[in-house]
Design a protein around this motif. Sequence first.
Motif, PDB file in Angstrom:
ATOM      1  N   LEU A  30       0.586  -1.072  -0.022  1.00 62.48           N
ATOM      2  CA  LEU A  30       0.263   0.472   0.264  1.00 62.48           C
ATOM      3  C   LEU A  30       1.246   1.247   0.205  1.00 62.48           C
ATOM      4  N   ASN A  31       0.860   2.246  -1.394  1.00 60.50           N
ATOM      5  CA  ASN A  31       1.858   3.081  -0.822  1.00 60.50           C
ATOM      6  C   ASN A  31       0.976   4.036  -0.990  1.00 60.50           C
ATOM      7  N   VAL A  32       1.364   5.199   0.313  1.00 59.40           N
ATOM      8  CA  VAL A  32       0.769   6.484   0.975  1.00 59.40           C
ATOM      9  C   VAL A  32       2.169   7.671   0.291  1.00 59.40           C
ATOM     10  N   VAL A  47       2.777  -1.147   3.624  1.00 55.61           N
ATOM     11  CA  VAL A  47       2.893  -0.124   3.895  1.00 55.61           C
ATOM     12  C   VAL A  47       4.631   0.499   3.962  1.00 55.61           C
ATOM     13  N   ASN A  48       4.427   0.857   2.203  1.00 60.21           N
ATOM     14  CA  ASN A  48       5.056   2.202   1.505  1.00 60.21           C
ATOM     15  C   ASN A  48       4.912   3.336   1.500  1.00 60.21           C
ATOM     16  N   VAL A  49       5.779   4.562   2.781  1.00 59.50           N
ATOM     17  CA  VAL A  49       5.353   6.056   2.267  1.00 59.50           C
ATOM     18  C   VAL A  49       6.288   6.646   1.695  1.00 59.50           C
ATOM     19  N   LEU A  50       5.566   7.784   0.853  1.00 54.25           N
ATOM     20  CA  LEU A  50       6.313   8.400   0.540  1.00 54.25           C
ATOM     21  C   LEU A  50       6.467   9.526  -0.100  1.00 54.25           C
ATOM     22  N   TYR A  51       7.525  10.981  -0.056  1.00 53.58           N
ATOM     23  CA  TYR A  51       7.338  12.030  -0.881  1.00 53.58           C
ATOM     24  C   TYR A  51       6.644  11.640  -2.292  1.00 53.58           C
TER      25      TYR A  51
END
Length: 953
Positions: A47-49, A328-332
């Motif tokens: 899940l890319n946030v 979960v993967n968080v990125l700018y």
Amino acid sequence: MTVLNAKLKSANNICTYVLLLSKCVSTECSTVHTASSSCPATKPSMLNVHLVPHTHDDVGWLKTVDQYYHGDRNNIQHAGVQYILDSVIDQLQKDPARRFIYVETAFFYRWWRQQSQNTRRIVTQLVNEGRLEFINGGWCMSDEATTHYSAVIDQMTLGLRFLNDTFGECGRPRVAWHIDPFGHAREHASIFAQMGYDGFFFGRLDYQDKARRMKTKEMEMLWRASESLTPPLADLFTGVLPNGYNPPEGFCWDQSCNDAPIRDDPDLEDYNVDEIVQRFLNAAFYKTNHIIMTMGSDFQYENANLWYKNMDKLIKYVNALQAKGSKVNVLYSTPSCYLQELNLANLTWPLKTDDFFPYADDAHDFWTGYFTSRPALKLYERLSNSRLQTCNQLEVLGGPKSTSGPFGEGDSDTMKRAMGVAQHHDAVSGTEKQHVAYDYARRLATGWAHCEVLVRNSLAVLSGSESPRVFCENLNISVCPLTESSQKVLYADFSKLIHTIKVHSLLNYNLSFFFNSLSVLYECVQSSGQDFSINNKSVLMYAFKFLKVTFDDTTGLLSSLTNLETNQTIRLTQNFYWYNASSGNNKESRQPSGAYIFRPNSSDPFVINKTAEIQIVTVSSTVQEVTQWFSPWVSQVVRLYEGHRELELEWTVGPVPIADGLGKEVITRLDTDIESSDYFYTDSNGREVLERRKDYRPTWDLKQTEPIAGNYYPINSRAYIKDDKHQLTVVTDRSQGVSSIYNGSLEIMLHRRLLYDDFRGVGEPLSEPGEFFDGLVARGRLLLTLTPPNMAADVHRPLAQGMVLQPLLSFQDGTPLANTKLEVCRGSFSGLQDALPPAVHLLTLSQWDKDSVLIRLEHQYQAKESKTHSQPITVNLQKLFSTLEVLGASEMSLGANQWKEDMNRLQWNTAKASKPLPLSAKDPSPWENRQPTDHCTSQSECSIGVSKPGTDS
């Protein structure tokens, strides 16, 4: 010489060209990156946030534009845009992973002009790398209810051109971003699609619609924004942002926020990484494994270090859990990068064909009052738009001497920027503080002062007379010192619809000037009068051969309207009413009426007077008038003009009395015997028309909680009701609110004066002071037509354009000199070699650079709207203008920042539109799958033989 033909193949099409007049020029810009190459890598199995750092900077609201930019008057609101941009640029340089989006070009333009060459190089590099991305790109984030499409296109073009000239292709926005406007118009989506945008994101959505979409995971859709343009020309992927435009609850790290920072040192007190990370890992209501999170809000990032330091930690600690099995993967990220991932998912998206009006954020909180708020400013903005088009066109037709001629230095740029700011969603909408409204008006006046010099210069060139010209600003009250004092007056009328300047000489008789929107009679004439026909039953007013109006002799009100051409008669009663505004003490809700919110305290309006006192005024061979007095603060002049097919109602309302302690929402209501069956029709930003239905929404089962406010819609130029035989159309001179509460009825809100703030941030009641601080007096016009439905568009379309683009009058003392180009009593100059076909409108004619001009040709009619005029049309561009030699042309996107043949928008798989819900429906119909639509290729709907930029013509 090559013959250039513009082919408007589909109805309601707008084609944009740069005409090359002396030599071909190139505006090609180097592309350092593509949208895909600059986007950060995502993880398909997770899940890319997408964290989107942003600021929302109103171009005026609680403070003026200047005050917001400089950070002045922070006692009203702490906000300084120049410091936001300073801080963000500094922080982006510290980590190549960081990103930021910026929206309001009006502010960025100011900031850029003040920067050193070194800072400009840094910013350009950030843009080239995709780490600073421009979104939307217009001069402002425009309102969608009260703006006219021509002004929206102009303000978008102004901002997009600056970005293109400054940063080239890398500065071209690919996503439209309207996170704050209060409802969303279909025509705006159509404009964005034709400008080449891949998608559109907004924040405000009706609370019932949002609840349904969250439940069914339909927060993202394909918006088919035109019934006339062949798909996918006006199709636009549209997404509703999950948190409006704010960060998730608990994750605001601006200096204006109170949320706890991430404390990640386990040796110190209040370590909270685990708590914050767990709170972040919540599910969202979207269809793919990608989620967008807006990280910012109003005027945030003045100290960007606070935001980036905490977001860096959030990304670090959430992603660290991947080693323990987290998905979960968080990125700018940016909206365009998020949109790209949705496109790659290759899903089928629901299809929407209506619009997002009206907007409510709770059961009794309908944002339908601003459709009418500040009626005088709304009219001034509309008139200013007309004057800007005059200024633009005369700058081209008059040549170089227009900007530097006998009357001094003039320019159109000041007016363009003032009009750009006026389109802001807290400007023409009427939702700003009073001192800011004054500032918007001042800017428009300053813009016209610059244009006025240009217009004088150009008219001197075209007429051959350098005698001083006067623009009488008070003709609406028949005041013009020159015409009152001079024995002989020369006046010129510049009509933007046919691009004709006509010069007239008049002896000084007591004349009232009136003009058909398509032609002007010009003779040395003297007024002559005749009497009304009066009998025992009624007062009859005849319109020569087209219309007849009757008044009831008992009440003095209108009683019928007859179209003498078609032999149609309807009962027509018109009167004025007001709704008492809720003060917020209702047991159901504490919501009062205010600048944004319309909430009457009763569904039944109060009649101002059941009768009207009639005064018979001047009757001549050209005009017949009846003046009606309803009260000391409401009057009206009913007019019929010779040769016209419309009835004019010139209303005057104000000062609205408030001595009884109640705010008032003033309407006029037209009651007829037309069997409209709860249906009525409104325009979308002045262009296509949408069907409305009382207590009904096409895409969800509405639970109506405000029977009046919940049925109000915006009109920008016209609305109508109809049955099988009759259509009554009302053309307005500004944006207003409209509804049909009763069968056969159409009501239009004209004026609002309120005593309470509506708790939406403006912090003061909408009670404009007027000239003597007794309350604002507003005056305006409504044009009424009665036709069979299949003939209506041929009448009301030109009327609506005539209201938007009104002729400009200028006056001179005396007669023309002997060596001028004009006869004493008549003369004309036309900028066109031949009149355009009735269906074609020259929407834009403006100087683009020294050697080229920008034009837009518009097919005005919707598909199947007119048997006569909804057909394809070809226009020869080479033979269009009388003063310009066209050597070549290149077709561009609607925003004029991209060659049309280079447009390459994302393709989307779409579902069939769901059938409209019956009133008794409980659940929406299921979506039906179909094959992907064809992508919009370089084959143009406005095909034209062109010479490529950079090549010989």
